[in-house]
Design an enzyme around this catalytic site. Structure first.
Site, short mmCIF file in Angstrom:
data_model
loop_
_atom_site.label_atom_id
_atom_site.label_comp_id
_atom_site.label_asym_id
_atom_site.label_seq_id
_atom_site.Cartn_x
_atom_site.Cartn_y
_atom_site.Cartn_z
N GLU A 6 -6.87 -7.12 -0.41
CA GLU A 6 -7.36 -7.14 0.97
C GLU A 6 -8.83 -6.73 0.94
O GLU A 6 -9.15 -5.58 0.61
CB GLU A 6 -6.60 -6.16 1.87
CG GLU A 6 -5.18 -6.53 2.20
CD GLU A 6 -4.54 -5.56 3.19
OE1 GLU A 6 -5.26 -4.71 3.77
OE2 GLU A 6 -3.31 -5.63 3.35
N GLU B 223 0.83 -1.21 0.00
CA GLU B 223 0.00 0.00 0.00
C GLU B 223 0.87 1.27 0.00
O GLU B 223 0.62 2.22 0.75
CB GLU B 223 -0.96 -0.01 1.19
CG GLU B 223 -2.00 -1.13 1.10
CD GLU B 223 -2.98 -1.13 2.24
OE1 GLU B 223 -4.18 -1.21 1.99
OE2 GLU B 223 -2.53 -1.04 3.41
#
Length: 629
Positions: free
Chosen positions: A271, A195
């Site tokens: 995710e 991320e």
């Protein structure tokens, strides 16, 4: 992984020992070569294939470092029983190298064994080696010694940072490479960083990490993962590397964004946040079955692959829990990482598990695997704690003092976590004075001549101090409540980073006792209650637990204030009356038939009993809702 007698490092993978030279600081040209076989996962025409056959990655996140290693096989079997075909695992650098140069891959750090068990269960493996992982884990998985280096700039192209990552990758990545599908192992994909678009836009840093993986033998599918916004995808994605998204809601919008930007790539939710984690002093987050199942169905309807975050959350055992910062205050994460996942902290199968299972099996048409029963639990019982050494005297007796003219930080003492007991003896004139602590991270209990003055938990705080014209025994017990794991304050130091003043005058001449609680041995923990006389209502206490047959249990400390709990010398983690977490999960492998010892280090106030309960109590629930926009 243990050193062999010839100085090489033996890596176990499915019973085959592979010798590698010890890691060097510079990349070693003898790294495992990238496999000549094509990656098992590919997407030649925008459709995900596994060995040439249409495929969906149906993964579940499970962190080996949050699960007792004796329970790895059980938890992996539960993932597979949900209808998943892949396990998704972060690798936490600070779990393997808590102190620089002391690398460990044994016991609960044995990646080779974890990979073996996943493959034995019939699961592929996605590896997310960071080196930054977030994961609500202490310091985002980066070692404290690394971020504590003067001038360090993590998660960037800063050469000293890349030098340290290279040294770490020289040991880690060949183990991942040896477990790839091309060599008969279970690893089918590897993530580049984590991320990154939520943090920075240093493209050269991401390219370096990608090349560091491939240069050390990774040939399976590479991908990046970022939030489903243009800003995050711009910062974190790489040309030629599959771009995935992380989110908790609105899968259609995420799929549309990715497809508009990355034509010819399959839709992968790296995710899916079907639950959420908790901070001390806040409410317990839950997500309804209907809400979570609706989003999962949307991902599947969009033709997507998915990783459930979390499928099984586990426990921030020891002092592994990290912290967030909302711009005004620290938000330390609780000991449990249950995350309202389909598979509960103790392995129980929740209604969310069964709804997800129905959706996943319908999407694949796979034959259902048998459902494992919930693990057995001890019958409830109450134990009476026996007070031991008092708080200040007990802690001071457990570690030698370091003398310093100023109050040193955790980093200056080379201590990653735990407590520091700062002691000084300033001369204080008669009358009322203001005691000020500057640069406090994170929480200080302040004592004058053994009497509590109060608690400070802001970076700068004050307390009244009354002088008598004599020297005062001034003690500050400072707790590192978890290093920040996300955002621009990543790597922030711990302890007293400024100074201590009485009025305008700085206090000098400190003696400091370092107390790395998670590094204490079983002998240290069992000795601690006896090192000083009992005193007051805080310090060490013990209780004995006699068992015929060990089983899981949940430990509660009614009436206690704040502190730490060990079972048979193993640190369970923190407890704190402010909640939301009330019980601490005790996995059966920590217990033995016969006599067991529970040790409590209580910082504030003893309760009169320790309870073992047959169900978790994680606090009053609050519905978790996630949106981008």
């Amino acid at each position: 992984m243990e050193p062999s007698t010839d100085g090489k490092v033996a890596v176990s993978f499915h019973g085959v020992a592979k010798d590698m030279e010890p890691p060097a600081h510079e990349p070693d040209p003898r790294h495992i070569a990238a496999p000549s076989a094509p990656a098992l996962l590919s997407y030649p025409h925008g459709r995900l294939l596994r060995d040439g056959t249409p495929h969906r990655v149906l993964a579940g996140s499970l962190h080996y470092f949050r699960v007792h290693p004796a329970q790895w096989a059980d938890r992996l079997e539960r993932l597979a029983a949900m209808g998943l075909n892949t396990v998704d695992a972060y690798i936490a650098w600070n779990v393997h190298e808590q102190r620089r140069g002391r690398l460990r891959f044994d016991g609960g750090r044995d990646l080779g064994r974890f990979f073996d068990l996943a493959q034995d269960t019939g699961l592929d493996v996605i590896v997310r080696p960071g080196p930054y992982i977030c994961a609500e884990w202490d310091n985002g998985g980066l070692p404290a010694w690394l971020t504590g280096m003067p001038g360090m700039r993590p998660r960037s192209s800063y050469p000293p940072y890349l030098d340290e990552v290279a040294r770490w990758f020289d040991t880690l990545v060949p183990q991942i490479a040896a477990a790839q599908a091309a060599y008969g192992g279970p690893v089918v994909a590897v993530q580049v960083e984590n991320e990154y678009g939520s943090y920075g836009d240093d493209r050269a840093h991401l390219e370096w990490l990608r090349d560091a993986l491939t240069g050390r033998g990774v040939g399976e599918l590479l991908f990046t993962a970022d939030g489903p916004t243009a800003l995050m995808q711009d910062g974190g994605s790489l040309p030629g590397t599959l771009a995935a998204a992380t989110f908790g809601s609105d899968p259609a919008a995420a799929a549309a964004l990715l497809r508009s930007r990355r034509a010819g790539e399959p839709f992968l939710c790296a995710e899916f946040w079907n639950g959420w984690f908790d901070h001390w002093g806040e409410r317990h987050h839950v997500r309804s079955v209907d809400s979570a199942a609706g989003t999962l169905a949307g991902i599947l309807d969009a033709g997507g692959s998915v990783s459930l975050y979390m499928a099984h959350g586990g426990t921030n055992a020891g002092l592994g829990s990290g912290a967030n910062h909302d711009g005004a205050r620290l938000q330390p994460t609780v000991t449990s990482y249950d995350s309202d996942a389909p598979i509960a902290e103790n392995g129980a199968l929740r209604p969310k598990f069964h709804r997800f299972r129905d959706l996943l099996l319908a999407a694949t048409g796979a034959v259902p695997r048998p459902l494992p029963p919930d693990p057995p639990l001890l019958a409830p019982r109450t134990l009476r704690p026996v007070p031991g050494a008092g708080l200040l005297a007990g802690l001071a007796a457990l570690a030698p003092a370091v003398v310093s003219p100023h109050p040193p930080s955790f980093e200056e003492l080379g201590q990653p976590s735990g407590l520091l007991l700062y002691r000084a003896r300033p001369l204080v004139p008669e009358g009322s004075h203001e005691l000020t602590v500057h640069g406090l991270h994170d929480r200080a209990q302040v004592f004058a001549d053994g009497t509590p003055l109060g608690v400070l938990d802001q970076e700068t705080g004050t307390l009244p101090l009354t002088g008598t014209g004599r020297r005062v025994a001034l003690d500050l017990l400072v707790e590192n409540q978890g290093r920040i794991n996300y955002g621009p304050l990543l790597g922030q130091g711990k302890g007293i980073l400024g100074g201590v003043r009485i009025g305008p005058r700085l206090v000098h001449s400190w003696s400091v006792h370092g107390l790395p609680l998670d590094e204490w041995t079983r002998e240290d923990v069992h000795r601690a209650p006896t090192v000083a006389l009992p005193a007051g209502g805080s310090g060490f206490a013990t209780a004995d637990l006699d068992l015929d047959t060990p089983a899981d249990t949940f430990l509660a400390l009614p009436g206690f204030g704040k502190g730490f709990v060990w079972v048979n010398g193993k640190l369970l983690g923190r407890h704190w009356e402010i909640g939301p977490q009330i019980t601490l999960y005790v996995p059966a492998p920590l217990l033995t038939a016969g006599r067991n010892t529970i040790t409590v280090l209580e910082l504030e106030r003893f309760g009169d009993r320790i309870e073992l309960r047959d169900r978790p109590e994680l606090g009053p629930p609050e519905e978790y809702v996630e949106t981008f926009g």
